[in-house]
Design a protein around this motif. Structure first.
Motif: not given
Length: 76
Positions: A12-20, A33-41
């Motif tokens: 999620a951190r990597d994706i968020a960085e790319v998306l700003g 314009g994005y929200q990036v969240t995560w699950t565990f698995g």
């Protein structure tokens, strides 16, 4: 707002960085314009080959590649 769901926080951190999406909030990143969240698995997977065609339960070289007409997923 577009929501992206990653399989773990580091992805999620990597994706968020790319998306700003640089603002870290409780359980997600936001910005651009994005929200990036995560699950565990993984929370869904593709169905097994034999779910598409019973003959694919026993793998044979002659059946490769096993590509169904349409892919299906299942939740965990």
């Amino acid at each position: 707002m577009i929501v992206c769901i990653a399989e773990k926080p580091s992805v999620a951190r990597d994706i968020a960085e790319v998306l700003g999406a640089k603002v870290k909030k409780g359980g997600y990143f936001e910005g651009g314009g994005y929200q990036v969240t995560w699950t565990f698995g993984h929370f869904c997977t593709l169905k097994e080959p034999h779910d598409y065609t019973p003959a694919w339960k026993a793998w044979r070289l002659e059946d490769l590649p096993m590509i169904p007409a349409q892919f299906w997923h299942q939740a965990h």
